[in-house]
Design a protein around this motif. Structure first.
Motif, PDB file in Angstrom:
ATOM      1  N   ALA A  60       1.216 -60.967  16.019  1.00  0.00           N
ATOM      2  CA  ALA A  60       0.634 -62.308  15.886  1.00  0.00           C
ATOM      3  C   ALA A  60      -0.212 -62.410  14.616  1.00  0.00           C
ATOM      4  CB  ALA A  60      -0.219 -62.629  17.110  1.00  0.00           C
ATOM      5  N   PRO A  61      -0.117 -63.522  13.901  1.00  0.00           N
ATOM      6  CA  PRO A  61      -0.855 -63.687  12.637  1.00  0.00           C
ATOM      7  C   PRO A  61      -2.366 -63.559  12.792  1.00  0.00           C
ATOM      8  CG  PRO A  61       0.835 -65.373  12.868  1.00  0.00           C
ATOM      9  CD  PRO A  61       0.761 -64.657  14.186  1.00  0.00           C
ATOM     10  N   ASP A  62      -2.893 -63.923  13.977  1.00  0.00           N
ATOM     11  CA  ASP A  62      -4.348 -63.858  14.177  1.00  0.00           C
ATOM     12  C   ASP A  62      -4.809 -62.537  14.778  1.00  0.00           C
ATOM     13  OD1 ASP A  62      -3.213 -64.227  16.662  1.00  0.00           O
ATOM     14  OD2 ASP A  62      -4.754 -65.622  17.377  1.00  0.00           O
ATOM     15  N   CYS A  63      -3.894 -61.584  14.879  1.00  0.00           N
ATOM     16  CA  CYS A  63      -4.238 -60.271  15.439  1.00  0.00           C
ATOM     17  C   CYS A  63      -5.062 -59.472  14.430  1.00  0.00           C
ATOM     18  CB  CYS A  63      -2.969 -59.513  15.801  1.00  0.00           C
ATOM     19  SG  CYS A  63      -3.249 -57.867  16.468  1.00  0.00           S
ATOM     20  N   GLN A  64      -6.194 -58.934  14.865  1.00  0.00           N
ATOM     21  CA  GLN A  64      -7.027 -58.125  13.977  1.00  0.00           C
ATOM     22  C   GLN A  64      -7.472 -56.849  14.691  1.00  0.00           C
ATOM     23  OE1 GLN A  64      -7.732 -58.313  10.643  1.00  0.00           O
ATOM     24  NE2 GLN A  64      -8.444 -56.256  11.144  1.00  0.00           N
ATOM     25  N   PRO A  65      -6.870 -55.707  14.329  1.00  0.00           N
ATOM     26  CA  PRO A  65      -7.220 -54.444  14.985  1.00  0.00           C
ATOM     27  C   PRO A  65      -8.454 -53.789  14.380  1.00  0.00           C
ATOM     28  CG  PRO A  65      -5.527 -54.045  13.372  1.00  0.00           C
ATOM     29  CD  PRO A  65      -5.785 -55.536  13.360  1.00  0.00           C
ATOM     30  N   ARG A  66      -9.112 -52.965  15.179  1.00  0.00           N
ATOM     31  CA  ARG A  66     -10.201 -52.133  14.658  1.00  0.00           C
ATOM     32  C   ARG A  66      -9.624 -50.963  13.871  1.00  0.00           C
ATOM     33  NH1 ARG A  66     -14.377 -50.710  19.380  1.00  0.00           N
ATOM     34  NH2 ARG A  66     -15.494 -49.868  17.569  1.00  0.00           N
ATOM     35  N   VAL A  67      -8.448 -50.474  14.301  1.00  0.00           N
ATOM     36  CA  VAL A  67      -7.832 -49.337  13.632  1.00  0.00           C
ATOM     37  C   VAL A  67      -6.319 -49.445  13.706  1.00  0.00           C
ATOM     38  CG1 VAL A  67      -7.907 -47.887  15.711  1.00  0.00           C
ATOM     39  CG2 VAL A  67      -7.799 -46.800  13.469  1.00  0.00           C
ATOM     40  N   VAL A  68      -5.657 -49.015  12.636  1.00  0.00           N
ATOM     41  CA  VAL A  68      -4.198 -48.897  12.597  1.00  0.00           C
ATOM     42  C   VAL A  68      -3.876 -47.415  12.466  1.00  0.00           C
ATOM     43  CG1 VAL A  68      -2.072 -49.465  11.359  1.00  0.00           C
ATOM     44  CG2 VAL A  68      -3.943 -51.142  11.479  1.00  0.00           C
ATOM     45  N   ILE A  69      -3.087 -46.900  13.402  1.00  0.00           N
ATOM     46  CA  ILE A  69      -2.731 -45.480  13.387  1.00  0.00           C
ATOM     47  C   ILE A  69      -1.251 -45.327  13.066  1.00  0.00           C
ATOM     48  CG2 ILE A  69      -2.564 -43.353  14.744  1.00  0.00           C
ATOM     49  CD1 ILE A  69      -5.000 -44.168  16.269  1.00  0.00           C
ATOM     50  N   PHE A  70      -0.955 -44.558  12.028  1.00  0.00           N
ATOM     51  CA  PHE A  70       0.429 -44.307  11.630  1.00  0.00           C
ATOM     52  C   PHE A  70       0.906 -42.990  12.230  1.00  0.00           C
ATOM     53  CE2 PHE A  70      -1.374 -46.874   8.118  1.00  0.00           C
ATOM     54  CZ  PHE A  70      -0.504 -47.945   8.177  1.00  0.00           C
ATOM     55  N   ALA A  71       1.927 -43.079  13.073  1.00  0.00           N
ATOM     56  CA  ALA A  71       2.512 -41.894  13.702  1.00  0.00           C
ATOM     57  C   ALA A  71       4.005 -41.854  13.417  1.00  0.00           C
ATOM     58  CB  ALA A  71       2.247 -41.907  15.210  1.00  0.00           C
ATOM     59  N   VAL A  72       4.343 -42.056  12.144  1.00  0.00           N
ATOM     60  CA  VAL A  72       5.744 -42.040  11.713  1.00  0.00           C
ATOM     61  C   VAL A  72       5.981 -40.827  10.814  1.00  0.00           C
ATOM     62  CG1 VAL A  72       5.926 -44.545  11.867  1.00  0.00           C
ATOM     63  CG2 VAL A  72       5.268 -43.488   9.696  1.00  0.00           C
ATOM     64  N   LYS A  73       7.228 -40.551  10.554  1.00  0.00           N
ATOM     65  CA  LYS A  73       7.572 -39.401   9.722  1.00  0.00           C
ATOM     66  C   LYS A  73       7.064 -39.612   8.287  1.00  0.00           C
ATOM     67  CE  LYS A  73      11.753 -38.275  12.338  1.00  0.00           C
ATOM     68  NZ  LYS A  73      11.146 -37.118  13.006  1.00  0.00           N
ATOM     69  N   PRO A  74       6.596 -38.534   7.636  1.00  0.00           N
ATOM     70  CA  PRO A  74       6.094 -38.677   6.258  1.00  0.00           C
ATOM     71  C   PRO A  74       7.114 -39.282   5.309  1.00  0.00           C
ATOM     72  CG  PRO A  74       5.530 -36.518   7.157  1.00  0.00           C
ATOM     73  CD  PRO A  74       6.465 -37.160   8.151  1.00  0.00           C
ATOM     74  N   GLN A  75       8.398 -39.023   5.572  1.00  0.00           N
ATOM     75  CA  GLN A  75       9.442 -39.495   4.664  1.00  0.00           C
ATOM     76  C   GLN A  75       9.526 -41.020   4.597  1.00  0.00           C
ATOM     77  OE1 GLN A  75       9.600 -37.208   7.037  1.00  0.00           O
ATOM     78  NE2 GLN A  75      11.289 -35.749   6.758  1.00  0.00           N
ATOM     79  N   VAL A  76       9.085 -41.720   5.634  1.00  0.00           N
ATOM     80  CA  VAL A  76       9.190 -43.186   5.634  1.00  0.00           C
ATOM     81  C   VAL A  76       7.831 -43.867   5.436  1.00  0.00           C
ATOM     82  CG1 VAL A  76      11.223 -43.088   7.125  1.00  0.00           C
ATOM     83  CG2 VAL A  76       8.957 -43.378   8.158  1.00  0.00           C
ATOM     84  N   MET A  77       6.786 -43.069   5.219  1.00  0.00           N
ATOM     85  CA  MET A  77       5.437 -43.628   5.140  1.00  0.00           C
ATOM     86  C   MET A  77       5.309 -44.684   4.050  1.00  0.00           C
ATOM     87  SD  MET A  77       2.721 -43.186   7.008  1.00  0.00           S
ATOM     88  CE  MET A  77       2.624 -41.507   7.628  1.00  0.00           C
ATOM     89  N   ARG A  78       5.880 -44.430   2.879  1.00  0.00           N
ATOM     90  CA  ARG A  78       5.740 -45.383   1.771  1.00  0.00           C
ATOM     91  C   ARG A  78       6.430 -46.719   2.069  1.00  0.00           C
ATOM     92  NH1 ARG A  78       3.783 -43.998  -3.098  1.00  0.00           N
ATOM     93  NH2 ARG A  78       3.184 -41.822  -3.426  1.00  0.00           N
TER      94      ARG A  78
END
Length: 271
Positions: A60-78
């Motif tokens: 949702a456009p009005d969604c605002q998190p306190r934290v975003v956690i990335f748990a994806v493979k390093p190869q796709v991080m960029r």
């Protein structure tokens, strides 16, 4: 709409850690959004009672998190990270649990002023017995640091380092370390079989001995070396066995070489 967390990627490690946060009461499921393109993994996450989407664009456009956690493979991080840069303006902190991707990469993708924490967990985090090591850039506020630490404490113990270059050593010791211990259990089981024990007994003896010794070391006020001495009677069976393991510093040298090899590979794989 303020929420606590966006979890990007919900594979085995991400799901296990997330389930630990919710089960331990660190975060309500209703205040979590998961982004996971794999449908079966997305449905598994949604079963925890949270919102799950296939892409960042569905949030949702009005969604605002306190934290975003990335748990994806390093190869796709960029490819993945830029889609979440919009949350920086609202004060979100960004946490990565991917091995090998330095904070500098996230600063490049999100801006030099982005608050970033790099976390190296290990697989026992799935049962709340993990080891999480954190490195934060200077943009992380005390409140953000406290929130992330409280969240991750549901998965095990937490330590911090001030020099990010040490993360390769962390990965070599605690990140890869469970595999070393699993192999030790395999070898001790095989040695027990060779000594004449039935397969099921050999396996139980090896696993429970490693588990019990680790638990005792963690809970005791005495150093592991002292605990070793406590069970080693002069000229006894333990002393005979340790003479093989410790003779010429065989095990000490082998583990030093093991950690160094893993550390060097981590350096080679830096983003």
């Amino acid at each position: 709409m303020t929420i606590d967390l966006i979890l990007v990627g919900c594979g085995n490690m991400g799901h296990a850690m997330l389930a630990g946060w919710i089960t331990a009461g660190r975060i309500p499921a209703a205040r979590v959004v998961v982004v996971e393109p794999n449908e079966s993994l997305r449905l598994r996450a949604a079963a925890l009672g949270l919102s799950a989407h296939a892409t960042a664009q569905e949030i949702a456009p009005d969604c605002q998190p306190r934290v975003v956690i990335f748990a994806v493979k390093p190869q796709v991080m960029r490819q993945v990270v830029p889609d979440y840069s919009r949350f920086k303006a609202g004060g979100a902190a960004f946490v990565s649990i991917a091995a090998g991707t330095p904070v500098g990469t996230f600063e490049e993708l999100l801006g030099a002023d982005a608050p970033i924490i790099r976390c190296m967990p290990n697989t026992p985090a799935a049962i709340g017995k993990g080891m999480m090591v954190l490195f934060a850039n200077n943009n992380i506020s005390p409140e953000q640091d406290e929130f992330v630490r409280d969240l991750l404490s549901a998965n095990g113990a937490i330590a911090s380092i001030d020099d990010e270059d040490l993360m390769d050593a962390v990965t070599a010791v605690s990140g890869s370390g469970p595999a070393y211990v699993f192999h030790f259990i395999e070898c001790l089981t095989e040695a027990a079989r060779t000594a004449g024990l039935p397969d099921d007994v050999a396996k139980l003896l090896a696993m429970q001995t490693v588990y019990g010794a680790g638990a005792l070391a963690a809970e005791s006020d005495e150093e592991p070396g002292k605990l070793r001495q406590n069970v080693t009677s002069p000229n006894g069976t333990t002393a005979a066995g340790l003479a093989v393991l410790m003779g010429g510093d065989r095990l000490k040298q082998l583990l030093a070489e093991t950690v160094e090899a893993a550390k060097q590979r981590g350096i080679e794989l830096r983003d």
